[in-house]
Design an enzyme around this catalytic site. Structure first.
Site, PDB file in Angstrom:
ATOM      1  N   HIS A   1      44.142  53.917  35.874  1.00 13.58           N
ATOM      2  CA  HIS A   1      43.513  53.393  34.871  1.00 13.58           C
ATOM      3  C   HIS A   1      42.744  54.244  33.846  1.00 13.58           C
ATOM      4  CE1 HIS A   1      42.786  50.021  37.799  1.00 13.58           C
ATOM      5  NE2 HIS A   1      43.461  49.411  37.157  1.00 13.58           N
TER       6      HIS A   1
ATOM      7  N   LYS B   1      43.702  37.349  41.653  1.00 14.74           N
ATOM      8  CA  LYS B   1      43.105  38.113  42.707  1.00 14.74           C
ATOM      9  C   LYS B   1      41.769  37.615  43.046  1.00 14.74           C
ATOM     10  CE  LYS B   1      45.459  42.039  40.508  1.00 14.74           C
ATOM     11  NZ  LYS B   1      45.440  43.426  39.605  1.00 14.74           N
TER      12      LYS B   1
ATOM     13  N   ARG C   1      53.244  50.169  34.072  1.00 16.46           N
ATOM     14  CA  ARG C   1      53.716  51.035  34.939  1.00 16.46           C
ATOM     15  C   ARG C   1      55.159  50.762  35.027  1.00 16.46           C
ATOM     16  NH1 ARG C   1      49.657  49.242  39.314  1.00 16.46           N
ATOM     17  NH2 ARG C   1      50.370  47.356  38.320  1.00 16.46           N
TER      18      ARG C   1
ATOM     19  N   SER D   1      45.383  49.450  42.259  1.00 19.25           N
ATOM     20  CA  SER D   1      44.181  49.229  43.069  1.00 19.25           C
ATOM     21  C   SER D   1      44.423  48.598  44.381  1.00 19.25           C
ATOM     22  CB  SER D   1      43.128  48.290  42.363  1.00 19.25           C
ATOM     23  OG  SER D   1      42.955  48.658  41.084  1.00 19.25           O
TER      24      SER D   1
HETATM   25  O1  PNS Z   1      43.362  44.724  36.088  1.00 17.70           O
HETATM   26  P1  PNS Z   1      44.153  43.362  36.114  1.00 17.70           P
HETATM   27  O2  PNS Z   1      43.946  42.594  37.391  1.00 17.70           O
HETATM   28  O3  PNS Z   1      45.590  43.611  35.682  1.00 17.70           O
HETATM   29  O4  PNS Z   1      43.430  42.683  34.837  1.00 17.70           O
HETATM   30  C1  PNS Z   1      43.888  41.521  34.473  1.00 17.70           C
HETATM   31  C2  PNS Z   1      42.500  40.849  33.497  1.00 17.70           C
HETATM   32  C3  PNS Z   1      41.253  40.963  34.236  1.00 17.70           C
HETATM   33  C4  PNS Z   1      42.444  41.682  32.209  1.00 17.70           C
HETATM   34  C5  PNS Z   1      42.856  39.438  33.161  1.00 17.70           C
HETATM   35  O5  PNS Z   1      43.169  38.659  34.398  1.00 17.70           O
HETATM   36  C6  PNS Z   1      41.994  38.647  32.317  1.00 17.70           C
HETATM   37  O6  PNS Z   1      42.233  38.910  30.965  1.00 17.70           O
HETATM   38  N1  PNS Z   1      41.123  38.042  32.862  1.00 17.70           N
HETATM   39  C7  PNS Z   1      40.080  37.378  32.033  1.00 17.70           C
HETATM   40  C8  PNS Z   1      40.315  35.649  32.012  1.00 17.70           C
HETATM   41  C9  PNS Z   1      41.350  35.711  30.992  1.00 17.70           C
HETATM   42  O7  PNS Z   1      41.263  35.649  29.849  1.00 17.70           O
HETATM   43  N2  PNS Z   1      42.738  35.299  31.306  1.00 17.70           N
HETATM   44  C10 PNS Z   1      44.039  35.261  30.451  1.00 17.70           C
HETATM   45  C11 PNS Z   1      44.021  33.812  30.186  1.00 17.70           C
HETATM   46  S1  PNS Z   1      44.114  32.410  31.022  1.00 17.70           S
END
Ligand code: PNS
Length: 164
Positions: free
Chosen positions: A17, A41, A91, A129
């Site tokens: 990250h 998650k 990745r 993570s």
């Molecule tokens: O590090 P990650 O888990 O890949 O990040 C994913 C994240 C947190 C960026 C994604 O789940 C997100 O944007 N969460 C906020 C809620 C949202 O906007 N979801 C997408 C539309 S349903």
């Protein structure tokens, strides 16, 4: 001023990250790292406050990087920064499929929002993570996986997990 938003669940932040955040900070005038919830998650190791604290310490050395958090939708959050671009790391092809879908749903909510991808540095393509959490659970050495300053935080939390 060009603004990038680097969103993530950061449970915990890894050197992968941080590599993406550092490279983004060289391209954009300002970077906002946003700690968010990932509904896929649902049982995070760290609370939002703990994640925020670790991310803040990890990015302290980058003057144009700030840290925030939001429990809402990313596409809505981004509206407060006019012209901001979402930057995420990729990745592998498997990341692309998920991120492509996220990009499309974000665009549906906020059509002006663009997403850009940086390919992960080769040395971090294996890193996630979840790998860090598993290594921590087994008491393995976390050097080279996460910023040194947050290793004690992860070890402390892993000890609590193990004793449950
Ligand atoms: O590090 P990650 O888990 O890949 O990040 C994913 C994240 C947190 C960026 C994604 O789940 C997100 O944007 N969460 C906020 C809620 C949202 O906007 N979801 C997408 C539309 S349903």
């Amino acid at each position: 001023m060009s603004i990038a938003i680097c969103p993530g669940s950061f449970d915990p932040i890894t050197l992968g990250h941080l590599n993406i955040i550092r490279r983004t900070s060289k391209i954009f005038d300002r970077v906002v790292v946003c700690v968010m919830n990932n509904a896929n998650k649902p049982n995070p190791m760290f609370t939002v406050e703990e994640k925020l604290d670790m991310v803040i310490r990890a990015v302290e050395r980058y003057p144009n990087v700030t840290v925030d958090c939001s429990s809402g939708l990313l596409a809505e959050y981004a509206k407060q920064y006019e012209g901001a671009v979402i930057v995420k790391g990729l990745r592998a092809a498997s990341d692309f499929e998920y991120e492509f879908q996220m990009n499309l749903i974000n665009k549906k909510i906020n059509p002006a929002l663009e997403t850009m991808f940086l390919t992960a540095s080769e040395k971090y393509t294996f890193l996630s993570s979840s790998i860090v959490r598993e290594m921590a659970y087994y008491g393995a050495d976390l050097t080279g996986l996460v910023p040194n300053e947050i290793i004690p935080d992860i070890q402390r939390k892993a000890e609590i997990w193990r004793s449950k």
